[in-house]
Design a protein around this motif. Structure first.
Motif, PDB file in Angstrom:
ATOM      1  N   SER A 215       1.577  -1.234  -0.334  1.00 52.53           N
ATOM      2  CA  SER A 215      -0.067  -0.061   0.135  1.00 52.53           C
ATOM      3  C   SER A 215       0.957   1.862   0.153  1.00 52.53           C
ATOM      4  CB  SER A 215      -1.137   0.157   1.099  1.00 52.53           C
ATOM      5  OG  SER A 215      -0.424   0.198   2.260  1.00 52.53           O
ATOM      6  N   ALA A 216       0.331   3.053  -0.055  1.00 46.69           N
ATOM      7  CA  ALA A 216       0.983   3.559  -0.504  1.00 46.69           C
ATOM      8  C   ALA A 216       1.789   4.276   0.995  1.00 46.69           C
ATOM      9  CB  ALA A 216      -0.326   4.544  -0.582  1.00 46.69           C
ATOM     10  N   GLY A 217       1.070   3.537   2.040  1.00 52.31           N
ATOM     11  CA  GLY A 217       2.391   3.786   2.875  1.00 52.31           C
ATOM     12  C   GLY A 217       3.409   3.645   3.188  1.00 52.31           C
ATOM     13  N   LEU A 218       3.596   2.474   2.468  1.00 58.36           N
ATOM     14  CA  LEU A 218       5.153   1.060   2.745  1.00 58.36           C
ATOM     15  C   LEU A 218       5.609   1.390   1.080  1.00 58.36           C
ATOM     16  CD1 LEU A 218       2.742  -1.882   4.170  1.00 58.36           C
ATOM     17  CD2 LEU A 218       4.880  -0.483   5.559  1.00 58.36           C
ATOM     18  N   ALA A 219       5.076   1.654   0.591  1.00 63.86           N
ATOM     19  CA  ALA A 219       5.633   2.219  -0.669  1.00 63.86           C
ATOM     20  C   ALA A 219       6.800   2.830  -0.856  1.00 63.86           C
ATOM     21  CB  ALA A 219       5.045   2.309  -1.593  1.00 63.86           C
ATOM     22  N   GLU A 220       7.886   2.874  -1.417  1.00 60.42           N
ATOM     23  CA  GLU A 220       8.823   4.113  -1.721  1.00 60.42           C
ATOM     24  C   GLU A 220       8.334   4.941  -2.672  1.00 60.42           C
ATOM     25  OE1 GLU A 220      12.826   2.641  -2.010  1.00 60.42           O
ATOM     26  OE2 GLU A 220      13.059   0.632  -1.016  1.00 60.42           O
ATOM     27  N   PRO A 221       8.847   6.471  -1.865  1.00 60.31           N
ATOM     28  CA  PRO A 221       8.307   6.825  -2.995  1.00 60.31           C
ATOM     29  C   PRO A 221       8.923   6.818  -4.453  1.00 60.31           C
ATOM     30  CG  PRO A 221       9.229   8.004  -1.312  1.00 60.31           C
ATOM     31  CD  PRO A 221       9.328   6.530  -0.772  1.00 60.31           C
ATOM     32  N   GLY A 222       7.708   7.332  -5.275  1.00 62.18           N
ATOM     33  CA  GLY A 222       8.563   7.413  -6.486  1.00 62.18           C
ATOM     34  C   GLY A 222       8.155   5.839  -7.552  1.00 62.18           C
ATOM     35  N   ILE A 223       7.944   5.092  -6.281  1.00 65.21           N
ATOM     36  CA  ILE A 223       7.736   3.427  -7.609  1.00 65.21           C
ATOM     37  C   ILE A 223       6.924   2.891  -7.119  1.00 65.21           C
ATOM     38  CG2 ILE A 223       8.940   0.503  -6.920  1.00 65.21           C
ATOM     39  CD1 ILE A 223      10.947   2.688  -5.164  1.00 65.21           C
TER      40      ILE A 223
END
Length: 378
Positions: A215-223
């Motif tokens: 989910s967005a909170g665990l994903a690295e920014p821009g990936i």
């Protein structure tokens, strides 16, 4: 446990009828479950390092995450409180116990939960029976591995998972969520369900194992997409350059790892390693060197592909053992290999692919030597 140890000493591979008769003489009605558990443990040794002590069902073992894949996920969740809401027999929990601050496991199946209690005896994990769609935590990062098999058959539509993927995303909306899915999942279908995080495709032992949704909170920014190749430790993401050209074949042809192909990151991988494509729509790469740990095919000869021309070229090269790889051309490699009837002494590989588009498209065969990865690096 003593009975299982007794059965584990038997071969159960050669004269299985005699072995089972011996088990029945000593253990009576428990024979079937003792033999099944012993055989499942032996199969599980390919996935889990402590399998000789674990309890499984056949379906639970099929679904269990291989230890290296679970360890990769656990590293990304290090230092967090994590709840595995479909913990089954405990494969993910075993990895999380080594990295997470606190670990909670739950499952709706009481038998699998009892097996997890046995498998994780002594580990710092809280276990309880609960429905994955009824959250039992408020702050923990959540892992879910919905069942993708029923009665031995695969479920391909994520809405047919148990629990359904869209229901999981709704139940944990706004939460840090990780969901293990089939590697062939439709990326567009995920977008239609409102998923906006990172899709990680992971391979191990040369096979694509899973797609993991972060989910967005665990994903690295821009990936938005990541390929993780556990055999080499390499990761490729869509945040990298995809400036990969197209050109004639170089010294080597490289067939990228399946995780890279499935994640749609062939151009990014090529740009990283100074390779280029033979065709913009085909996943083969080519270049003058082979990336570390990857099997390359050293090109000996290039010919327009027809079966007659290929048979003549292979005969002239004294072809013996023959490997055939195909992309973009309607050819069955196994049937073609039989029709080539190689009888020589030289092992060769043939890469058959389409080059060009529209009226300019043509099928090409590259006849190659196929060295080990170490030789390719040299």
């Amino acid at each position: 446990m003593a009975a299982l140890a007794d059965v584990a000493a038997l071969d159960l591979a050669g004269d299985r009828i005699a072995d089972i008769a011996a088990v029945r003489a000593r253990h009576g009605a428990r024979t079937a479950v003792l033999v099944e558990t012993t055989l499942l443990r032996r199969r599980a040794s390919q996935k889990l390092p402590d399998a000789e002590h674990w309890l499984f069902t056949d379906e639970a073992l099929q679904q269990a995450t291989a230890a290296p894949v679970a360890a990769q996920r656990a590293r990304r969740l290090a230092g967090r409180t994590v709840a595995d809401v479909t913990c089954s027999v405990g494969a993910e929990l075993a990895a999380l116990c080594g990295t997470a601050t606190a670990v909670i496991g739950s499952d709706i199946d009481p038998i699998r939960l009892a097996m997890a209690r046995h498998n994780l005896a002594g580990a710092p994990v809280l276990l309880c029976r609960a429905d994955a769609l009824a959250p039992i935590t408020a702050e923990a990062a959540v892992i879910a591995d919905p069942a993708r098999r029923s009665g031995g058959r695969r479920r391909f539509d994520p809405r047919d998972y148990a629990p359904a993927l869209d229901d999981l995303l709704a139940a944990y909306a706004g939460r840090d969520l990780v969901v293990k899915c089939a590697p062939g999942i439709d990326f567009d279908a995920l977008a239609d369900m409102g998923f906006r995080g990172e899709i990680e495709i992971t391979s191990w032992r040369g096979s694509v194992r899973e797609a993991c949704l972060w989910s967005a909170g665990l994903a690295e920014p821009g990936i938005a997409r990541r390929a993780s190749v556990l055999d080499t430790g390499e990761q490729v993401t869509d945040a990298e350059s995809d400036d990969c050209g197209v050109g004639p074949v170089g010294r080597w042809i490289v067939d990228p790892d399946g995780a890279v192909v499935r994640a749609g990151l062939v151009r990014h991988y090529g740009a990283r390693h100074g390779l280029w494509q033979l065709d913009p729509d085909i996943a083969y790469l080519t270049g003058d060197a082979v990336p570390p740990g990857i099997r390359g095919f050293e090109v000996i000869e290039q010919i327009p592909f027809t079966e007659k021309a290929l048979r003549q070229a292979l005969s002239a090269l004294d072809c013996g053992a023959l490997e055939i790889l195909v992309r973009g051309v309607r050819v069955d490699p196994d049937q073609l290999r039989r029709r080539m009837r190689p009888r020589g002494d030289t092992p060769l590989s043939v890469v058959i692919t389409r080059v060009g588009a529209g009226q300019a498209a043509r099928a090409v065969a590259f006849i190659c030597r196929s060295p080990r990865p170490e030789a390719a690096r040299d």
